[in-house]
Design a protein around this motif. Sequence first.
Motif, PDB file in Angstrom:
ATOM      1  N   PHE A  65       0.800  -1.218   0.000  1.00 60.42           N
ATOM      2  CA  PHE A  65       0.000   0.000   0.000  1.00 60.42           C
ATOM      3  C   PHE A  65       0.836   1.275   0.000  1.00 60.42           C
ATOM      4  O   PHE A  65       0.502   2.232  -0.695  1.00 60.42           O
ATOM      5  CB  PHE A  65      -0.946   0.020   1.211  1.00 60.42           C
ATOM      6  CG  PHE A  65      -1.924  -1.122   1.205  1.00 60.42           C
ATOM      7  CD1 PHE A  65      -2.931  -1.187   0.261  1.00 60.42           C
ATOM      8  CD2 PHE A  65      -1.825  -2.130   2.135  1.00 60.42           C
ATOM      9  CE1 PHE A  65      -3.822  -2.233   0.254  1.00 60.42           C
ATOM     10  CE2 PHE A  65      -2.709  -3.185   2.135  1.00 60.42           C
ATOM     11  CZ  PHE A  65      -3.712  -3.236   1.188  1.00 60.42           C
ATOM     12  N   ILE A  66       1.911   1.310   0.738  1.00 58.73           N
ATOM     13  CA  ILE A  66       2.715   2.539   0.840  1.00 58.73           C
ATOM     14  C   ILE A  66       3.573   2.723  -0.410  1.00 58.73           C
ATOM     15  O   ILE A  66       3.581   3.815  -0.991  1.00 58.73           O
ATOM     16  CB  ILE A  66       3.603   2.516   2.108  1.00 58.73           C
ATOM     17  CG1 ILE A  66       2.779   2.281   3.366  1.00 58.73           C
ATOM     18  CG2 ILE A  66       4.442   3.775   2.211  1.00 58.73           C
ATOM     19  CD1 ILE A  66       1.810   3.367   3.703  1.00 58.73           C
ATOM     20  N   SER A  76       1.226   9.930  -2.476  1.00 62.78           N
ATOM     21  CA  SER A  76       0.107  10.473  -1.719  1.00 62.78           C
ATOM     22  C   SER A  76      -0.177   9.601  -0.496  1.00 62.78           C
ATOM     23  O   SER A  76      -0.525   8.425  -0.629  1.00 62.78           O
ATOM     24  CB  SER A  76      -1.140  10.551  -2.604  1.00 62.78           C
ATOM     25  OG  SER A  76      -2.258  10.934  -1.845  1.00 62.78           O
ATOM     26  N   ALA A  77      -0.058  10.195   0.672  1.00 55.61           N
ATOM     27  CA  ALA A  77      -0.343   9.474   1.911  1.00 55.61           C
ATOM     28  C   ALA A  77      -1.833   9.198   2.046  1.00 55.61           C
ATOM     29  O   ALA A  77      -2.237   8.154   2.565  1.00 55.61           O
ATOM     30  CB  ALA A  77       0.155  10.277   3.111  1.00 55.61           C
ATOM     31  N   ILE A  78      -2.648  10.105   1.564  1.00 59.21           N
ATOM     32  CA  ILE A  78      -4.101   9.921   1.652  1.00 59.21           C
ATOM     33  C   ILE A  78      -4.538   8.740   0.800  1.00 59.21           C
ATOM     34  O   ILE A  78      -5.390   7.945   1.215  1.00 59.21           O
ATOM     35  CB  ILE A  78      -4.838  11.221   1.243  1.00 59.21           C
ATOM     36  CG1 ILE A  78      -4.535  12.307   2.278  1.00 59.21           C
ATOM     37  CG2 ILE A  78      -6.335  10.984   1.133  1.00 59.21           C
ATOM     38  CD1 ILE A  78      -5.090  13.661   1.938  1.00 59.21           C
ATOM     39  N   ALA A 129      -2.677   6.122   0.066  1.00 55.49           N
ATOM     40  CA  ALA A 129      -2.195   4.915   0.727  1.00 55.49           C
ATOM     41  C   ALA A 129      -3.110   4.523   1.885  1.00 55.49           C
ATOM     42  O   ALA A 129      -3.479   3.356   2.037  1.00 55.49           O
ATOM     43  CB  ALA A 129      -0.766   5.110   1.237  1.00 55.49           C
ATOM     44  N   VAL A 130      -3.516   5.521   2.692  1.00 54.93           N
ATOM     45  CA  VAL A 130      -4.402   5.235   3.814  1.00 54.93           C
ATOM     46  C   VAL A 130      -5.770   4.780   3.318  1.00 54.93           C
ATOM     47  O   VAL A 130      -6.352   3.830   3.853  1.00 54.93           O
ATOM     48  CB  VAL A 130      -4.532   6.464   4.738  1.00 54.93           C
ATOM     49  CG1 VAL A 130      -5.614   6.270   5.786  1.00 54.93           C
ATOM     50  CG2 VAL A 130      -3.200   6.760   5.416  1.00 54.93           C
ATOM     51  N   SER A 131      -6.288   5.416   2.295  1.00 53.08           N
ATOM     52  CA  SER A 131      -7.597   4.998   1.772  1.00 53.08           C
ATOM     53  C   SER A 131      -7.514   3.610   1.132  1.00 53.08           C
ATOM     54  O   SER A 131      -8.481   2.844   1.193  1.00 53.08           O
ATOM     55  CB  SER A 131      -8.139   6.022   0.777  1.00 53.08           C
ATOM     56  OG  SER A 131      -7.307   6.103  -0.356  1.00 53.08           O
ATOM     57  N   ALA A 132      -6.375   3.250   0.543  1.00 53.76           N
ATOM     58  CA  ALA A 132      -6.210   1.910  -0.012  1.00 53.76           C
ATOM     59  C   ALA A 132      -6.166   0.862   1.098  1.00 53.76           C
ATOM     60  O   ALA A 132      -6.746  -0.219   0.965  1.00 53.76           O
ATOM     61  CB  ALA A 132      -4.933   1.836  -0.858  1.00 53.76           C
ATOM     62  N   ILE A 133      -5.499   1.198   2.192  1.00 54.26           N
ATOM     63  CA  ILE A 133      -5.462   0.282   3.339  1.00 54.26           C
ATOM     64  C   ILE A 133      -6.854   0.116   3.927  1.00 54.26           C
ATOM     65  O   ILE A 133      -7.302  -1.004   4.195  1.00 54.26           O
ATOM     66  CB  ILE A 133      -4.468   0.784   4.419  1.00 54.26           C
ATOM     67  CG1 ILE A 133      -3.034   0.688   3.909  1.00 54.26           C
ATOM     68  CG2 ILE A 133      -4.626  -0.001   5.714  1.00 54.26           C
ATOM     69  CD1 ILE A 133      -2.010   1.339   4.808  1.00 54.26           C
ATOM     70  N   MET A 134      -7.559   1.218   4.112  1.00 52.81           N
ATOM     71  CA  MET A 134      -8.902   1.156   4.695  1.00 52.81           C
ATOM     72  C   MET A 134      -9.910   0.526   3.739  1.00 52.81           C
ATOM     73  O   MET A 134     -10.925  -0.008   4.187  1.00 52.81           O
ATOM     74  CB  MET A 134      -9.388   2.559   5.081  1.00 52.81           C
ATOM     75  CG  MET A 134      -8.568   3.201   6.151  1.00 52.81           C
ATOM     76  SD  MET A 134      -8.715   2.279   7.672  1.00 52.81           S
ATOM     77  CE  MET A 134      -7.971   3.370   8.792  1.00 52.81           C
ATOM     78  N   GLY A 135      -9.626   0.577   2.462  1.00 53.40           N
ATOM     79  CA  GLY A 135     -10.543   0.039   1.473  1.00 53.40           C
ATOM     80  C   GLY A 135     -10.498  -1.467   1.336  1.00 53.40           C
ATOM     81  O   GLY A 135     -11.411  -2.066   0.756  1.00 53.40           O
ATOM     82  N   THR A 136      -9.487  -2.093   1.875  1.00 53.76           N
ATOM     83  CA  THR A 136      -9.407  -3.549   1.760  1.00 53.76           C
ATOM     84  C   THR A 136     -10.383  -4.200   2.738  1.00 53.76           C
ATOM     85  O   THR A 136     -10.600  -3.717   3.841  1.00 53.76           O
ATOM     86  CB  THR A 136      -7.980  -4.054   2.056  1.00 53.76           C
ATOM     87  OG1 THR A 136      -7.616  -3.643   3.365  1.00 53.76           O
ATOM     88  CG2 THR A 136      -6.996  -3.524   1.052  1.00 53.76           C
ATOM     89  N   ALA A 137     -10.968  -5.298   2.298  1.00 51.97           N
ATOM     90  CA  ALA A 137     -12.010  -5.959   3.094  1.00 51.97           C
ATOM     91  C   ALA A 137     -11.438  -6.623   4.345  1.00 51.97           C
ATOM     92  O   ALA A 137     -12.100  -6.672   5.381  1.00 51.97           O
ATOM     93  CB  ALA A 137     -12.724  -6.992   2.244  1.00 51.97           C
TER      94      ALA A 137
END
Length: 153
Positions: free
Chosen positions: A61-62, A68-70, A72-80
Amino acid sequence: MTMEMIFQKLDDQTDQATKKMIQNLIERKLKFDRYKNIHFFLLTIACLYCLAIGYVCYEYFIIPHDLSAIEAVSAIMGTAYFAYLFIIGALLFGSVKIFYERKEKAEKEYQELRCEIIDKSKDLWHEDSWGDRYQVFEQIKRQYDINLFHESK
């Protein structure tokens, strides 16, 4: 020398109350050691788990979203499965906390009884068996790592 051998040695030298106190002390020491080992094991597992999750987040993710840190964070939070991984981590650290508290309580009980035996040592052992007291305390020190000679840990 097993616990039974220690108590056989105590038969001639002390009364039943002293034997019971030493038996309780050994049981509390074993309980403390058990909680200490479980706490250390769970803490190690929890730290390794966090390192593994950190590595996976960094690799997947990073690095792909390094601009973009946002993102990366949204990709982490978007995973099930992120919520499940977070819950597992929280449960691990919760169990570490619970066993830490149990370990501290067991240590406190063990130390209080150990200090009580040391304080009452002159009353518990007869004058003619004072030398035998040393041998018994030495055996307990050697086998169970319980120091009954001094109050300091």
